[in-house]
Design a protein around this motif. Sequence first.
Motif, PDB file in Angstrom:
ATOM      1  N   PRO A 193       0.842  -1.197   0.000  1.00 38.43           N
ATOM      2  CA  PRO A 193       0.000   0.000   0.000  1.00 38.43           C
ATOM      3  C   PRO A 193       0.877   1.247   0.000  1.00 38.43           C
ATOM      4  CG  PRO A 193       0.012  -1.042   2.177  1.00 38.43           C
ATOM      5  CD  PRO A 193       0.716  -1.980   1.241  1.00 38.43           C
ATOM      6  N   CYS A 194       0.501   2.227  -0.801  1.00 40.71           N
ATOM      7  CA  CYS A 194       1.348   3.421  -0.908  1.00 40.71           C
ATOM      8  C   CYS A 194       0.498   4.638  -1.243  1.00 40.71           C
ATOM      9  CB  CYS A 194       2.420   3.208  -1.978  1.00 40.71           C
ATOM     10  SG  CYS A 194       1.776   3.271  -3.666  1.00 40.71           S
ATOM     11  N   PRO A 195       1.065   5.841  -1.091  1.00 39.01           N
ATOM     12  CA  PRO A 195       0.344   7.048  -1.482  1.00 39.01           C
ATOM     13  C   PRO A 195       0.041   7.025  -2.981  1.00 39.01           C
ATOM     14  CG  PRO A 195       2.229   7.590  -0.092  1.00 39.01           C
ATOM     15  CD  PRO A 195       2.363   6.149  -0.464  1.00 39.01           C
ATOM     16  N   PRO A 196      -1.150   7.425  -3.388  1.00 34.83           N
ATOM     17  CA  PRO A 196      -1.512   7.326  -4.812  1.00 34.83           C
ATOM     18  C   PRO A 196      -0.631   8.167  -5.723  1.00 34.83           C
ATOM     19  CG  PRO A 196      -3.155   8.579  -3.571  1.00 34.83           C
ATOM     20  CD  PRO A 196      -2.252   7.947  -2.566  1.00 34.83           C
ATOM     21  N   GLN A 197      -0.103   9.290  -5.219  1.00 30.43           N
ATOM     22  CA  GLN A 197       0.728  10.144  -6.062  1.00 30.43           C
ATOM     23  C   GLN A 197       2.042   9.460  -6.443  1.00 30.43           C
ATOM     24  OE1 GLN A 197      -0.187  10.840  -2.918  1.00 30.43           O
ATOM     25  NE2 GLN A 197       1.467  11.727  -1.705  1.00 30.43           N
ATOM     26  N   ASP A 198       2.489   8.474  -5.638  1.00 25.40           N
ATOM     27  CA  ASP A 198       3.729   7.776  -5.960  1.00 25.40           C
ATOM     28  C   ASP A 198       3.586   6.960  -7.248  1.00 25.40           C
ATOM     29  OD1 ASP A 198       4.542   8.840  -3.583  1.00 25.40           O
ATOM     30  OD2 ASP A 198       4.980   6.924  -2.591  1.00 25.40           O
ATOM     31  N   VAL A 199       2.418   6.412  -7.469  1.00 29.14           N
ATOM     32  CA  VAL A 199       2.174   5.624  -8.680  1.00 29.14           C
ATOM     33  C   VAL A 199       2.224   6.535  -9.908  1.00 29.14           C
ATOM     34  CG1 VAL A 199       0.547   4.112  -9.868  1.00 29.14           C
ATOM     35  CG2 VAL A 199       0.770   3.980  -7.374  1.00 29.14           C
ATOM     36  N   VAL A 200       1.650   7.709  -9.793  1.00 27.24           N
ATOM     37  CA  VAL A 200       1.660   8.664 -10.913  1.00 27.24           C
ATOM     38  C   VAL A 200       3.086   9.118 -11.203  1.00 27.24           C
ATOM     39  CG1 VAL A 200       0.767  10.868 -11.754  1.00 27.24           C
ATOM     40  CG2 VAL A 200      -0.677   9.407 -10.308  1.00 27.24           C
TER      41      VAL A 200
END
Length: 294
Positions: free
Chosen positions: A216-223
């Motif tokens: 699980p990670c912050p969504p902005q990291d995927v972007v």
Amino acid sequence: MHMMIFGAGYSGKAIGALAASRGITVTGTTRSAEKAQALEKRGIRPALFDGETLSEALLETLLTVTHLVQSIAPGASGDPLIRLLGPAGLRKVMPQLQWVSYLSTVGVYGDHDGAWVDEETAINPVSQRSLERVEAEAAWQSLSAQEDLPLAILRLSGIYGPGRNTFVNFDKGTARRLVKKDQVFNRIRVEDIATATVFLAEPRLGGIFNVTDDEPCPPQDVVTEAARLLGVEPPPEQPFETAELTPMARSFYGENKRVSNAKIKALGFAFRFPEYRASLQDLWDMRTRKITAQ
């Protein structure tokens, strides 16, 4: 073995295609004849279902079904199959049925302020759609117990994969880096949903299983990672509090938790895409191969 998938949409098609590739007879429902051809291309026999009635043709198909996968979301009036099949009983319309699976969501756990949850964690849904899922889970548990059928409930995190991912958002110009302090999400590749379903279906295993990635990670990291692979600057960070969002999109940020997948892995299941970086690299490679082939 005859697998019936009610709701052969994004996840249902992936499940059906994998099962068919293993020599399993698969039927999947669709609402329109226009979408039937797409199912046939994946090795899935199409069946029309409007969500309200079971046609004579569909009832005849159900007579040979051994494995049922319910992928249709419930609504305010409850699970559509429970409404149609519950009073009569599953085995009355599917006399050869041996196993049932219901595709649910990790949203049933509600908000845990970023803490880890597993299948033993008490459910506490926040949104109306998650509450409907809780009610549908309970209905399937009651019906399957009544008919002595193993039931596998797959609680899925945010689904993505080919055709539905951050690269597509960049193509559409909708990729955003929304930042909410300490917010994390789990996610799951659609192919891992398919392999998990077939993994449980073949030995007819029942229980509740979180089908989600390891990280699980912050969504902005995927972007940010997708932008790196694209070779472009990531979009600027936007504070969640001031961002323009639909009510549904905003509601997702009302739940913050880390979801464990240890239970299904303890059975010997291995996720092909356990974290987002390798998964994005795979999607990027697929994208590059497709462009090269054109």
